[in-house]
Design a protein around this motif. Sequence first.
Motif, PDB file in Angstrom:
ATOM      1  N   ARG A 188      36.905  25.699  92.211  1.00 27.85           N
ATOM      2  CA  ARG A 188      37.755  26.453  91.293  1.00 27.85           C
ATOM      3  C   ARG A 188      38.758  25.538  90.589  1.00 27.85           C
ATOM      4  NH1 ARG A 188      37.265  30.556  95.325  1.00 27.85           N
ATOM      5  NH2 ARG A 188      39.044  29.738  96.489  1.00 27.85           N
ATOM      6  N   ALA A 189      39.341  24.599  91.358  1.00 26.33           N
ATOM      7  CA  ALA A 189      40.352  23.700  90.778  1.00 26.33           C
ATOM      8  C   ALA A 189      39.731  22.779  89.735  1.00 26.33           C
ATOM      9  CB  ALA A 189      41.019  22.888  91.883  1.00 26.33           C
ATOM     10  N   LEU A 190      38.548  22.252  90.025  1.00 24.49           N
ATOM     11  CA  LEU A 190      37.891  21.352  89.073  1.00 24.49           C
ATOM     12  C   LEU A 190      37.512  22.081  87.789  1.00 24.49           C
ATOM     13  CD1 LEU A 190      35.589  19.057  91.245  1.00 24.49           C
ATOM     14  CD2 LEU A 190      37.519  18.370  89.827  1.00 24.49           C
ATOM     15  N   TYR A 191      37.050  23.328  87.930  1.00 27.03           N
ATOM     16  CA  TYR A 191      36.692  24.090  86.729  1.00 27.03           C
ATOM     17  C   TYR A 191      37.921  24.275  85.845  1.00 27.03           C
ATOM     18  CZ  TYR A 191      35.093  27.849  83.687  1.00 27.03           C
ATOM     19  OH  TYR A 191      34.757  28.613  82.590  1.00 27.03           O
ATOM     20  N   ARG A 192      39.031  24.634  86.434  1.00 26.73           N
ATOM     21  CA  ARG A 192      40.254  24.816  85.644  1.00 26.73           C
ATOM     22  C   ARG A 192      40.696  23.484  85.032  1.00 26.73           C
ATOM     23  NH1 ARG A 192      42.769  29.430  85.744  1.00 26.73           N
ATOM     24  NH2 ARG A 192      44.681  28.444  84.996  1.00 26.73           N
ATOM     25  N   GLU A 193      40.587  22.417  85.795  1.00 30.06           N
ATOM     26  CA  GLU A 193      41.023  21.113  85.303  1.00 30.06           C
ATOM     27  C   GLU A 193      40.182  20.658  84.109  1.00 30.06           C
ATOM     28  OE1 GLU A 193      43.667  17.733  85.838  1.00 30.06           O
ATOM     29  OE2 GLU A 193      43.687  19.846  86.395  1.00 30.06           O
ATOM     30  N   TRP A 194      38.860  20.835  84.211  1.00 26.97           N
ATOM     31  CA  TRP A 194      37.959  20.350  83.163  1.00 26.97           C
ATOM     32  C   TRP A 194      37.864  21.302  81.979  1.00 26.97           C
ATOM     33  CZ3 TRP A 194      33.095  17.061  84.346  1.00 26.97           C
ATOM     34  CH2 TRP A 194      33.389  16.094  85.321  1.00 26.97           C
ATOM     35  N   PHE A 195      37.835  22.619  82.237  1.00 25.84           N
ATOM     36  CA  PHE A 195      37.469  23.565  81.179  1.00 25.84           C
ATOM     37  C   PHE A 195      38.591  24.508  80.751  1.00 25.84           C
ATOM     38  CE2 PHE A 195      33.584  22.287  83.324  1.00 25.84           C
ATOM     39  CZ  PHE A 195      32.839  21.834  82.241  1.00 25.84           C
ATOM     40  N   VAL A 196      39.742  24.402  81.385  1.00 27.11           N
ATOM     41  CA  VAL A 196      40.904  25.160  80.938  1.00 27.11           C
ATOM     42  C   VAL A 196      41.970  24.195  80.416  1.00 27.11           C
ATOM     43  CG1 VAL A 196      42.753  26.757  81.601  1.00 27.11           C
ATOM     44  CG2 VAL A 196      40.439  27.066  82.544  1.00 27.11           C
ATOM     45  N   HIS A 197      42.243  23.150  81.216  1.00 27.11           N
ATOM     46  CA  HIS A 197      43.224  22.150  80.786  1.00 27.11           C
ATOM     47  C   HIS A 197      42.570  20.969  80.064  1.00 27.11           C
ATOM     48  CE1 HIS A 197      46.062  24.395  83.117  1.00 27.11           C
ATOM     49  NE2 HIS A 197      45.439  24.160  84.260  1.00 27.11           N
ATOM     50  N   PHE A 198      41.237  20.904  80.100  1.00 31.40           N
ATOM     51  CA  PHE A 198      40.458  19.853  79.403  1.00 31.40           C
ATOM     52  C   PHE A 198      40.821  18.445  79.866  1.00 31.40           C
ATOM     53  CE2 PHE A 198      40.857  23.380  76.222  1.00 31.40           C
ATOM     54  CZ  PHE A 198      39.596  23.905  76.455  1.00 31.40           C
ATOM     55  N   ARG A 199      41.108  18.322  81.177  1.00 32.21           N
ATOM     56  CA  ARG A 199      41.359  17.001  81.742  1.00 32.21           C
ATOM     57  C   ARG A 199      40.121  16.550  82.521  1.00 32.21           C
ATOM     58  NH1 ARG A 199      46.970  19.121  82.503  1.00 32.21           N
ATOM     59  NH2 ARG A 199      46.373  19.883  84.562  1.00 32.21           N
ATOM     60  N   GLU A 361      26.541  15.789  78.081  1.00 37.43           N
ATOM     61  CA  GLU A 361      26.908  14.716  79.011  1.00 37.43           C
ATOM     62  C   GLU A 361      27.986  15.191  79.982  1.00 37.43           C
ATOM     63  OE1 GLU A 361      28.871  10.209  79.012  1.00 37.43           O
ATOM     64  OE2 GLU A 361      28.425  11.223  77.112  1.00 37.43           O
ATOM     65  N   VAL A 362      29.032  15.868  79.482  1.00 36.82           N
ATOM     66  CA  VAL A 362      30.109  16.363  80.351  1.00 36.82           C
ATOM     67  C   VAL A 362      29.579  17.462  81.272  1.00 36.82           C
ATOM     68  CG1 VAL A 362      32.323  17.596  80.379  1.00 36.82           C
ATOM     69  CG2 VAL A 362      31.951  15.720  78.752  1.00 36.82           C
ATOM     70  N   ALA A 363      28.707  18.328  80.752  1.00 39.62           N
ATOM     71  CA  ALA A 363      28.120  19.386  81.584  1.00 39.62           C
ATOM     72  C   ALA A 363      27.352  18.785  82.756  1.00 39.62           C
ATOM     73  CB  ALA A 363      27.201  20.266  80.743  1.00 39.62           C
ATOM     74  N   ARG A 364      26.616  17.709  82.492  1.00 37.53           N
ATOM     75  CA  ARG A 364      25.856  17.059  83.567  1.00 37.53           C
ATOM     76  C   ARG A 364      26.782  16.382  84.569  1.00 37.53           C
ATOM     77  NH1 ARG A 364      21.237  14.682  79.484  1.00 37.53           N
ATOM     78  NH2 ARG A 364      19.884  16.538  79.502  1.00 37.53           N
ATOM     79  N   GLN A 365      27.875  15.799  84.075  1.00 36.48           N
ATOM     80  CA  GLN A 365      28.854  15.177  84.982  1.00 36.48           C
ATOM     81  C   GLN A 365      29.463  16.237  85.902  1.00 36.48           C
ATOM     82  OE1 GLN A 365      31.436  13.298  82.026  1.00 36.48           O
ATOM     83  NE2 GLN A 365      30.918  11.292  82.843  1.00 36.48           N
ATOM     84  N   PHE A 366      29.773  17.402  85.317  1.00 42.68           N
ATOM     85  CA  PHE A 366      30.367  18.483  86.108  1.00 42.68           C
ATOM     86  C   PHE A 366      29.374  18.976  87.165  1.00 42.68           C
ATOM     87  CE2 PHE A 366      31.683  23.029  86.610  1.00 42.68           C
ATOM     88  CZ  PHE A 366      32.946  22.780  87.135  1.00 42.68           C
ATOM     89  N   SER A 367      28.125  19.130  86.779  1.00 47.04           N
ATOM     90  CA  SER A 367      27.093  19.568  87.723  1.00 47.04           C
ATOM     91  C   SER A 367      26.928  18.570  88.861  1.00 47.04           C
ATOM     92  CB  SER A 367      25.755  19.757  87.010  1.00 47.04           C
ATOM     93  OG  SER A 367      25.797  20.865  86.129  1.00 47.04           O
ATOM     94  N   ALA A 368      27.023  17.278  88.530  1.00 47.40           N
ATOM     95  CA  ALA A 368      26.854  16.239  89.554  1.00 47.40           C
ATOM     96  C   ALA A 368      27.941  16.309  90.619  1.00 47.40           C
ATOM     97  CB  ALA A 368      26.856  14.861  88.892  1.00 47.40           C
ATOM     98  N   VAL A 369      29.102  16.872  90.243  1.00 47.51           N
ATOM     99  CA  VAL A 369      30.195  17.021  91.209  1.00 47.51           C
ATOM    100  C   VAL A 369      30.075  18.348  91.959  1.00 47.51           C
ATOM    101  CG1 VAL A 369      32.700  17.218  91.465  1.00 47.51           C
ATOM    102  CG2 VAL A 369      31.745  15.599  89.821  1.00 47.51           C
ATOM    103  N   ILE A 370      29.743  19.419  91.250  1.00 47.34           N
ATOM    104  CA  ILE A 370      29.800  20.777  91.814  1.00 47.34           C
ATOM    105  C   ILE A 370      28.567  21.126  92.653  1.00 47.34           C
ATOM    106  CG2 ILE A 370      29.955  23.229  91.254  1.00 47.34           C
ATOM    107  CD1 ILE A 370      32.521  21.556  90.780  1.00 47.34           C
TER     108      ILE A 370
END
Length: 409
Positions: A188-199, A361-370
Amino acid sequence: MATWPVKRMDELCEITSSKRIFAADYVSEGVPFYRGREITEKYKGNLDVSTELFITEEKFREIDRKFGAPRQGDLLLTSVGTLGSVYVVKPSDRFYFKDGNLTWFRNFKGLNSQFLYYWIGSPQGKAELKKCTIGSSQSAFTIVLLKGIEIELPPPAVQQRIADILSAYDELIENSQRRIKTLESMVRALYREWFVHFRFPGHESIPRITSSLGEIPQGWEVRKLGNLAEEMRRNVRKGKLEEEQPYVGLEHIPRRSLTLDAWEETNELGSNKLEFKKGEILFGKIRPYFHKVSIAPFDGLCSADTIVIRARQLEYYAIVVSCVSSDEFVAHATATSNGSKMPRANWHVLEEYPVVIPTVEVARQFSAVIEPSIRQMQALVFQTINLRRTRDLLLPRLLSGQINVDPSA
């Protein structure tokens, strides 16, 4: 097999209830006030309970001073409606509870409350509790009948040894649940960080552009959830099945947890159901504010009151999972649901939900973590189920003396 003396429960402890708390005493925050529901959640292993009621600190102190409050080692038993959920008060607990809903066992004399906890869940304990049940429309235990329960009581050292063996399994189970909770919090925290705060990694070098949802990174876009995910309606008609299959009812889907940890096996359906595949998302559409959203760890069947969601493309799977399980999406599902008594979410409305889509590319990076975290959560669930199964197999054999754990033998 050991033979132990039979004792009445009222010889071994005080059995009572709480002092009545009136609706006017409830406040929005303070000391938690538990009913049967919260104790059942604790009995099922929930680390957090969804209590909505509190009393003031002053009220709690007044009750504690005059009548006492739950102390470490006391035992509470759900006694109306859902019967037989049991909880032993821990050192860190501080709460009061509803009279009638819960029965309070305290001031033990020669009876280990942790041993009693396991005994209540055993075949012998369940048989004794059944004798204490009254009512037809709503079952209940009475204090008078509970006082007359008979229990085969081993020596204190044997009680302690049995409790130690079984609680070792429960500690392992609780550790697994804590790890699951940590992993879910991270998702949940990573999703907010990447896709809400765009960090997200490399965000510093990406300029922002204006969109319908405000500023977003260049190369990203706002699209509808339906562009990323689809509802899967594989109807299965009621009747006999060729072989047993896992079935997930709404009652099995946990609140605010991606990790499905309960289901049943069935070979006959009393009503039409839906088929789901491993990895798809099960979204409870009745009363969506219950936040019942989990990932299927296997192929199976589910209630027709579930929305089965699948990502259209593999690289967006982690984003879809994170989005539809987010507090914001569940709040949207609640706000747009239909019906007053039994509000239902509608996929045709939910698929219009706006989602910020990153580059591939970012979607794949996120998947690789989640995705590894999702696999680990599911592995921990099956580990927990195996631990419970082993504990439950040991339970009757220990309590009957079939397995001798007497340190003096």
